[in-house]
Scaffold this active site. Sequence first.
Site, mmCIF file in Angstrom:
data_model
loop_
_atom_site.group_PDB
_atom_site.id
_atom_site.type_symbol
_atom_site.label_atom_id
_atom_site.label_comp_id
_atom_site.label_asym_id
_atom_site.label_seq_id
_atom_site.Cartn_x
_atom_site.Cartn_y
_atom_site.Cartn_z
ATOM 1 N N SER A 2 19.096 5.719 27.982
ATOM 2 C CA SER A 2 18.120 5.456 29.039
ATOM 3 C C SER A 2 18.035 3.943 29.274
ATOM 4 O O SER A 2 19.050 3.324 29.590
ATOM 5 C CB SER A 2 16.772 6.074 28.663
ATOM 6 O OG SER A 2 15.893 6.075 29.752
ATOM 7 N N HIS B 165 17.040 14.810 30.825
ATOM 8 C CA HIS B 165 17.172 13.462 30.270
ATOM 9 C C HIS B 165 17.036 13.459 28.748
ATOM 10 O O HIS B 165 17.685 12.670 28.068
ATOM 11 C CB HIS B 165 16.090 12.581 30.905
ATOM 12 C CG HIS B 165 16.190 11.129 30.581
ATOM 13 N ND1 HIS B 165 17.220 10.325 31.013
ATOM 14 C CD2 HIS B 165 15.358 10.317 29.859
ATOM 15 C CE1 HIS B 165 17.032 9.091 30.590
ATOM 16 N NE2 HIS B 165 15.920 9.056 29.882
#
Length: 691
Positions: free
Chosen positions: A548, A663
């Site tokens: 991320s 994610h």
Amino acid sequence: MSLTTRRTLQAEDLLALKLAGDVQISPDGTRVAYVLQEIDAETNQYKTAIWLAREGHEPVPFTGGRQDSAPRWSPDGRCLAFLSKRSGSSQIWLLSMEGGEARQLTHIRGGVDAPVWSPCGQWIAFTAHLDEKGIQPESKEPEEKDPFRKYNRDVKVITRLLYKMDGVGYYDNRRTQVCVIPAAGGTPKQLTSGPFDHHAPAWTPDGRGLVFAANRLPDADWHPYCSELWYVDREGGEPVQLTHGGSDLAAEKPAVSPDGRQIAFLGTEPLEQGYGLTGLYVLDRETGAVRRLAAGLDRGFYNEAITDLPCPAGGGLTWSPNGRWIYGIVSDGGQVHLVKVGTSTGAVVQVTGGDRVIHAFSLTPDCRRAALAYATPTSPSDVYLARLDEPHPAPRVKHCGAVLEGGGVAEVQLTCHNAALFAEVEMPTPERFRFRAGPDAPEVDGWVLAPAGQEPGRKYPTILQIHGGPMGMYGCGFFFEFQWLAARGYAVIWSNPRGSQGYGHDFCRCIRADWGNLDYQDVMAAVDAAVCRYDFIDPDRLGVEGGSYGGFMVNWVIGHTDRFKAAVTSRPVVNRWSAMGTSDTGYSRVVQFGTENWWEPENMAPYLKQSPLLHASRMNTPLLIESQEGDLRCPVEQAEQLYAALRFQKKTVKFVRYPNEFHGMSRNGKPWHRVHRLKTIADWFDEYLKK
């Protein structure tokens, strides 16, 4: 068993771990109900059940479902409400502590969440995801016979600005509404309505109504971080707005005082968008005045710790029976502790101590006992009974939090779910160190994990890990991936560079709209400091990995230095300009960059300045890119841009994509995908760091 006879950790051991959390202590303080999460390797699924623990006895399973969660004691302790999907969707079930079969209480289409008993025990509030039709009975969808409708059900028609959210998916026309139902059974009642989401219902002491948090602005999608407190009568009616923070203060997680006159809540500044601190506030219901407690504590009242083994969370602000104290958790320097705050003085008293990350807690009504679930550097999660009225100073830990000190109460460990695995596997203990990137830079926390079976005098390849967020923190918890790399013969370095939470407002906010500057200095200084302190680190065989925002930093690092021999960027940020339109809440970041929009040529510069893609020509480090095809936070198009740029240059790069994953796959994705990812990463580092 000696260390020399223990085996090394395997990636498949991830499938054997059992994670305890969402602890709920009984009103009399003698029993603790909790959720135990396990993995079914054969079905590639997670399963959760409710367990019971008490001092002096082995914990036992209390429910037999495969997807049971959210245990909640009735006020008299005679009954346990919980959520279960045994009927097909998440519904409230009741189980008597005297035994017998569980009874299904709700039968609502789409399922329910967040059950809360009323103080008298006659009602249970909950939330349900409802459309404009309101509460509908739980039933199977009728088979569609019209082929046009049948084969076009998957078409998405989008009109909202905020139309998707990572981990949730694409929004439909349903919204989260507050409802109630008699605990004895009966017809549920919907208390809120409209195109708004309502969260965290909390009863008033008289049981006549509920306080909840909601963003009921007519243009709520344009202000996704705003939230106010509202009150609604148990019998229904128009909700009454209690706070008026607007863009200055967003209110969440309310808890009403025992006399009903005050409401404690957690508050954030919407315009900070995560770079500020989560504060503790109190609302006077009579005057409407809001005051902040512990304003001098430069730490957030929230668990900011990052882990790849998230346990079932639980626990909210809790008032002492005399209203003098409010209990909650605070993140400080990698630790997460239970604290109590004086309602009149604002004084903060640390209750627990030591290197730990508390992810769930629950107190008895008299606040003399608490159930805790927490991780330590050598254990991912266990359940403890704490006697809050018996102070027991915790051992001092070198380099403990800079603000919270001391603490410690008498505790009894109630569970040891992973004892057998940990007895046979060698797992080194990380060591904390502190460093500065320069004479004017702040001190930064770092950790080093030595390779399993470390031999004196030998140097080992080493991996620098960079956390995501950036507004999170590596904590004093257990990180499976780091132990896995150590088992493969790597030393591991990680740190909390500027931009991390747990070290104060300025420490976190200083990198807002300025990624790749101060944070880059800190992560590189972490490597320098570790190399100087630990002679087993080989400075000529370094790798770097992050996900991320951590993936952004990996991309930034290899675009600015060739020091690392291999890199792994996971679900990365690559092009901050294009992400404005493709990330789930990307559009909201215009506030951070100080522009009206991102598409006008004169506004593009701040976004492109922080886009690692612009440095792709200088990326020479062999790079593994891994991404999730269902990621709505850092969409796969980000990874695609970087892969195309590097492959076009014939650079050494590999792209691994995981279908049908969000994610957070490394934390809660499909179990075998997680194992595959761990092996893929280790194999990549082996190829370039063990030659």
